[in-house]
Scaffold this active site. Structure first.
Site, PDB file in Angstrom:
ATOM      1  N   MET A 139     100.588  86.181  91.826  1.00 28.41           N
ATOM      2  CA  MET A 139      99.541  84.670  91.478  1.00 28.41           C
ATOM      3  C   MET A 139     100.684  83.217  91.877  1.00 28.41           C
ATOM      4  O   MET A 139     101.579  83.742  90.413  1.00 28.41           O
ATOM      5  CB  MET A 139      98.986  84.775  90.434  1.00 28.41           C
ATOM      6  CG  MET A 139      98.035  86.084  90.128  1.00 28.41           C
ATOM      7  SD  MET A 139      96.040  84.370  90.604  1.00 28.41           S
ATOM      8  CE  MET A 139      94.658  86.018  90.259  1.00 28.41           C
ATOM      9  N   GLU A 140     100.572  82.152  92.378  1.00 31.22           N
ATOM     10  CA  GLU A 140     101.380  81.212  92.435  1.00 31.22           C
ATOM     11  C   GLU A 140     100.310  80.196  91.958  1.00 31.22           C
ATOM     12  O   GLU A 140      99.542  79.743  92.857  1.00 31.22           O
ATOM     13  CB  GLU A 140     102.021  81.161  93.804  1.00 31.22           C
ATOM     14  CG  GLU A 140     102.555  80.296  93.963  1.00 31.22           C
ATOM     15  CD  GLU A 140     103.523  79.031  95.315  1.00 31.22           C
ATOM     16  OE1 GLU A 140     102.901  78.660  95.856  1.00 31.22           O
ATOM     17  OE2 GLU A 140     103.165  80.819  96.455  1.00 31.22           O
TER      18      GLU A 140
END
Length: 449
Positions: free
Chosen positions: A184-185
């Site tokens: 997850m960015e």
């Protein structure tokens, strides 16, 4: 990868047209911010992927003595089906790099573009097949919000998402029910630290660049600037001059309203607005700079995709570090000033990436991984580490020879043997001689039995 890279270069104008959904972008910005970095990422994979993904055989060095005769290797294998959820701010570069890395690792890729942002991915899919990718290994899903949930329910092996923290939480909950891992960015509210000795004009130019690039809709755009009190007025004046040349940029109404609320609250708490607070009837925004901001203000704790910057005067960098830690986000940060002091400070900053005497651009180096901490996400994309995140690990051990003493039934002498072996291998200098004697006695006793 080489075939795709060549097609990206030859057909760059088509990619530029596919990116016209990004407001206010010039051709040069689309090329420099998305197309060129994607081509560089492809070249990186051409050169490095085979070596990074090759089985790694472990030699004798470091192998425990009691595992004599065992050969071991670590393998990297594809995870399977990878779902990539792309953002709207960089609809080519971010999902594009993630897709080519997943493909290079041997995976099947599904891409869910942000609404209105599917065109670059469609082109990428066409060129991948032209370059020799077998049909079905790269598929672009529809842009609806439900496409992610449908893909998860149908079965995927990993998800890579670039988006807001709220979106990340919602998707992570869905993944948890299926035990699907993710990278997850997520959101950012990046800090800039200005050291004594920094060139104020250069800092102002850098901050103006961060406000201007992509309409300031960049996850690692500067939002919080921690500056020594004695330098604050000079930086404020220089920044106002630089920001005056930045054109208005369209900003969605919900974002403008949120920015207006946060800015008015900050002013009520003592900040000074150097620019116009956005109004509902204005579809575009000029940069909004707030001086004399304080770290506890909500404006400094929320993700903002608009040209907004807060100047926070501090006594020293100790105070700056404490102030920066009050934000839940830890994606990127920048330090301006003498390099030796900046390097030392960079080691103490809680963030996934730190640039020194620059902003944003160095993170496009295809060799570098990119990822955040805390509310800014987990895992990394890009670089060698990002490529390896698209794999799963398998270890293979081979026993040579016929000796397998551990297969034998336990014997009374085994207790003394194991204790002696432990002290011989890991005891201090005063215990090893005695441990060796006890071990030899235990081995002789075991042989007689």
């Amino acid at each position: 990868m080489r075939g795709l890279r060549h097609r990206i270069a030859v057909n760059a104008e088509r990619l530029v047209r596919s990116l016209e959904t990004r407001p206010g972008r010039r051709v040069a910005e689309s090329v420099s911010a998305e197309i060129l970095p994607l081509a560089e990422a492809c070249r990186f994979l051409e050169r490095e992927a085979a070596g990074l993904l090759a089985p790694r055989r472990l030699g004798r060095r470091g192998r425990p003595l009691w595992l004599f005769g065992v050969e071991a290797e670590v393998r990297r294998e594809p995870v399977g089906a990878v779902l990539i959820v792309g953002p709207s701010n960089y609809p080519l570069l971010l999902p594009g790099v993630q897709a080519v890395q997943a493909l290079a690792a041997g995976n099947r890729v599904l891409v869910k573009p942000a609404p209105g942002c599917g065109a670059p991915m469609v082109l990428l899919g066409e060129w991948l097949e032209e370059a020799g990718l077998p049909p079905g290994l790269f598929r672009v899903l529809d842009e609806s919000a439900g496409a992610v949930a449908e893909a998860i329910a149908a079965g995927i092996d990993k998800l890579v998402l670039t988006g807001s923290a709220d979106t990340g939480r919602a998707v992570a909950e869905q993944l948890a029910r299926h035990l699907v891992p993710s990278t997850m960015e997520l959101s950012g509210n990046d800090a800039v630290f200005v050291l004594p000795g920094a060139e104020v004009e250069q800092v102002a130019r850098a901050l103006a660049f961060g406000l201007r690039l992509n309409g300031s809709a960049t996850c690692i755009a500067p939002r919080r600037v921690f500056v020594p009190r004695g330098m604050a007025a000079g930086l404020e004046d220089a920044l106002v001059r630089q920001a005056a040349a930045i054109p208005q940029v369209p900003v969605p109404l919900p974002t403008r309203r949120r920015v207006a609320t946060l800015a008015r609250d900050a002013v009520a708490e003592g900040a000074r607005a150097l620019g116009n607070v956005p109004e509902d009837e204005d579809p575009a925004m000029t940069p909004l700079i707030l001086a004399d901001a304080r770290p506890g203000m909500a404006l400094l704790r929320e993700e903002i995709f608009a040209p907004v910057l807060s100047l926070v005067p501090v006594h020293d960098m100790e105070e700056a570090l404490e102030a920066a830690a009050q934000s839940p986000y830890a994606l990127g940060a920048s330090v301006f000033g003498p390099v030796a002091q900046a390097r030392e400070l960079a080691g103490r900053i809680d963030a996934g990436t730190v640039t020194i005497n620059d902003l944003i651009v160095p993170t496009a180096d295809p060799r570098l991984p990119f990822g955040g901490r805390h509310a800014s996400g987990w895992g990394v994309t890009r670089g060698a580490e990002g490529l390896l995140e698209m794999t799963q690990v398998k270890t293979v051990s081979v026993r040579r020879g016929r000796l397998r003493p551990h297969f034998d039934a336990p014997r009374e002498s085994d207790d003394a043997l194991m204790l002696a072996a432990l002290r011989l291998f890991h005891g201090g200098p005063g215990t090893r001689t005695g441990a060796l004697r006890r071990m030899l006695r235990a081995v002789r006793g075991r042989s007689r039995n």
